[in-house]
Design a protein around this motif. Structure first.
Motif, short mmCIF file in Angstrom:
data_model
loop_
_atom_site.label_atom_id
_atom_site.label_comp_id
_atom_site.label_asym_id
_atom_site.label_seq_id
_atom_site.Cartn_x
_atom_site.Cartn_y
_atom_site.Cartn_z
N VAL A 216 8.08 -6.65 19.64
CA VAL A 216 9.45 -5.94 18.68
C VAL A 216 9.79 -5.00 18.14
N ALA A 217 11.32 -4.98 17.60
CA ALA A 217 11.90 -3.98 17.54
C ALA A 217 11.58 -3.62 15.88
N PHE A 218 10.02 -2.70 15.39
CA PHE A 218 10.52 -2.79 13.87
C PHE A 218 11.98 -2.18 12.62
N THR A 219 11.85 -2.26 11.90
CA THR A 219 12.82 -1.85 11.21
C THR A 219 12.30 -0.46 10.57
N ARG A 220 13.18 0.07 8.81
CA ARG A 220 12.72 1.37 8.47
C ARG A 220 11.15 0.26 7.21
N PRO A 221 10.39 1.10 7.14
CA PRO A 221 9.86 0.02 5.95
C PRO A 221 9.89 -0.54 4.79
N TYR A 222 10.27 -1.38 4.16
CA TYR A 222 9.96 -1.81 2.36
C TYR A 222 9.47 -1.76 1.56
N TYR A 223 7.66 -1.71 1.73
CA TYR A 223 7.02 -1.46 1.01
C TYR A 223 5.55 -0.48 2.25
N VAL A 224 4.50 0.01 1.23
CA VAL A 224 3.90 0.62 1.58
C VAL A 224 2.48 -0.13 1.36
N GLU A 225 1.60 -1.29 2.04
CA GLU A 225 0.60 -1.54 1.84
C GLU A 225 -0.56 -0.78 1.32
N GLY A 226 -1.52 -1.45 0.83
CA GLY A 226 -3.08 -0.57 0.48
C GLY A 226 -4.61 -1.53 0.44
N ILE A 227 -5.37 -0.61 -0.16
CA ILE A 227 -6.34 -1.70 -0.70
C ILE A 227 -6.44 -0.89 -2.15
N THR B 295 -4.04 -9.77 -19.83
CA THR B 295 -5.52 -10.21 -20.06
C THR B 295 -6.35 -11.23 -19.33
N ARG B 296 -6.67 -11.09 -18.22
CA ARG B 296 -7.46 -11.86 -17.30
C ARG B 296 -7.40 -10.81 -15.51
N TYR B 297 -6.72 -9.77 -15.56
CA TYR B 297 -6.59 -8.61 -14.40
C TYR B 297 -6.39 -7.47 -15.29
N ALA B 298 -7.10 -6.97 -13.90
CA ALA B 298 -6.93 -5.08 -14.33
C ALA B 298 -6.60 -3.92 -13.47
N ASP B 299 -5.91 -3.62 -12.96
CA ASP B 299 -5.46 -2.27 -12.11
C ASP B 299 -7.03 -1.39 -12.42
N SER B 300 -7.49 -1.06 -11.72
CA SER B 300 -8.78 -0.08 -11.83
C SER B 300 -7.83 1.35 -11.58
N GLY B 301 -7.22 1.87 -10.74
CA GLY B 301 -5.64 3.44 -10.37
C GLY B 301 -6.20 3.87 -9.31
N LYS B 302 -7.05 2.84 -8.21
CA LYS B 302 -7.12 3.38 -7.32
C LYS B 302 -6.81 2.23 -6.57
N LYS B 303 -6.11 3.38 -4.97
CA LYS B 303 -5.06 2.37 -3.70
C LYS B 303 -5.28 3.33 -2.95
N TRP B 304 -5.71 2.88 -1.64
CA TRP B 304 -5.77 3.60 -0.46
C TRP B 304 -5.49 2.81 0.93
N PHE B 305 -5.63 3.63 1.73
CA PHE B 305 -5.55 2.94 3.57
C PHE B 305 -3.74 2.39 3.54
N SER B 306 -3.70 3.06 3.21
CA SER B 306 -1.96 2.97 3.53
C SER B 306 -1.29 1.93 4.79
N MET B 307 -0.93 1.15 4.69
CA MET B 307 -0.14 0.15 5.70
C MET B 307 1.02 0.07 5.45
N LEU B 308 2.47 0.41 6.72
CA LEU B 308 3.41 -0.32 7.15
C LEU B 308 3.73 -1.43 6.56
N TYR B 309 4.26 -1.92 5.85
CA TYR B 309 5.25 -3.55 5.77
C TYR B 309 6.58 -3.27 6.16
N ALA B 310 6.97 -3.31 7.29
CA ALA B 310 8.80 -3.58 7.91
C ALA B 310 8.79 -5.81 8.57
N ALA B 311 10.51 -5.75 8.35
CA ALA B 311 10.87 -6.76 9.61
C ALA B 311 10.76 -6.38 10.66
#
Length: 275
Positions: free
Chosen positions: A114-125, A208-224
């Motif tokens: 398939v042909a991918f568009t420009r990414p619209y989000y950079v996902e990660g862990i 009040t139930r969940y928190a973000d530790s502040g760490k993100k890594w392993f980038s993955m591109l989401y595109a159409a």
């Protein structure tokens, strides 16, 4: 003001725009049809899911509406075809849908089909934690060493994925994503390693139930994804996404980014291009 004046006086109707596209381009077909057909899902918040009214919403859904707005100046002129992730590529190649917008990770292997568009989000862990936990920040989890317990969905790369961020942590591989979160909630795990978008969504909805530790890594591109061999259609989609993300028609994108990730989209600063 010259550019603004030109934009105000030169307007293409859908018919005139279609005349500019190659006769075989899907751009012409979509404009003639009067609506866009988007393949997507319905069970994965914050990307595509049903709200309390039974309406299909999410970041992927918003990107589809942004494209409809660019095509027809009407964000409602789009039909969403609900599909299993395994049908994303087949539905594009067979022409069942005009475009797939379904949190699709870009890979060279898929780009052969398939042909991918420009990414619209950079996902990660990222690491989801509890606001009431003694160790809820990444620095605290890292300092915990071998006593830090991290739950993650069972897969061949699970151990390595966690150890990229927390080299000495105990890795708990669990059968479902729901049980990965449950391990955190029941305090069997100090953190849950999940998608960055999942962390942002859950923290935005339940701070009040969940928190973000502040760490993100392993980038993955989401595109159409589009059918290959149609540069007019691909260029139009890329242009529309660029204007929504980096240009002056960003209301839909910004509102969705805030609603589904709990964050303000980065400000656009006039001057040197940042696309």
């Amino acid at each position: 003001m010259a550019g603004a004046a030109t934009a105000a006086t030169v307007a293409l109707t859908a018919e005139k725009a279609a005349a500019q596209a190659a006769p075989t381009s899907l751009l012409r077909t979509v404009l003639d049809r009067g609506k866009l057909i988007v393949g997507t899902g319905s069970t994965n918040a914050p990307w595509h899911f049903e709200n309390e009214k039974g309406e299909l919403v999410g970041m992927d859904i918003t990107m589809g509406r942004i494209l409809a707005k660019g095509l027809f100046d009407d964000a409602s002129k789009v039909d969403f075809v609900r599909e299993d992730p395994a049908q994303r590529i087949p539905n594009i190649t067979t022409g069942k849908v005009d475009i797939v917008i379904q949190f699709m990770t870009v890979t060279p292997q898929r780009a052969q089909l398939v042909a991918f568009t420009r990414p619209y989000y950079v996902e990660g862990i990222a690491l989801l934690t509890r606001p009431d936990a003694q160790n809820k920040s990444f620095d605290q989890l890292l300092a915990g060493g071998a006593s830090t317990r991290v739950s993650i969905l069972q897969n061949v790369d699970a151990e390595n994925s966690v150890h990229q961020a927390l080299p000495h942590a105990q890795v708990m591989q669990i059968d479902t994503q729901a049980n990965v979160i449950q391990a955190l909630e029941s305090k069997r795990a100090d953190a849950a390693a999940v998608d960055l978008s999942t962390v942002r969504w859950m923290v935005a909805k339940n701070p009040t139930r969940y928190a973000d530790s502040g760490k993100k890594w392993f980038s993955m591109l989401y595109a159409a994804a589009l059918r290959q061999g149609d540069p007019d259609w691909l260029n139009f989609v890329n242009t529309t996404f660029n204007v929504a993300m980096f240009g002056h028609q960003n209301e839909l994108y910004d509102a969705a980014f805030k609603e589904f990730f709990g964050l303000d989209a980065p400000s656009r600063t006039p001057g040197f291009p940042s696309i």
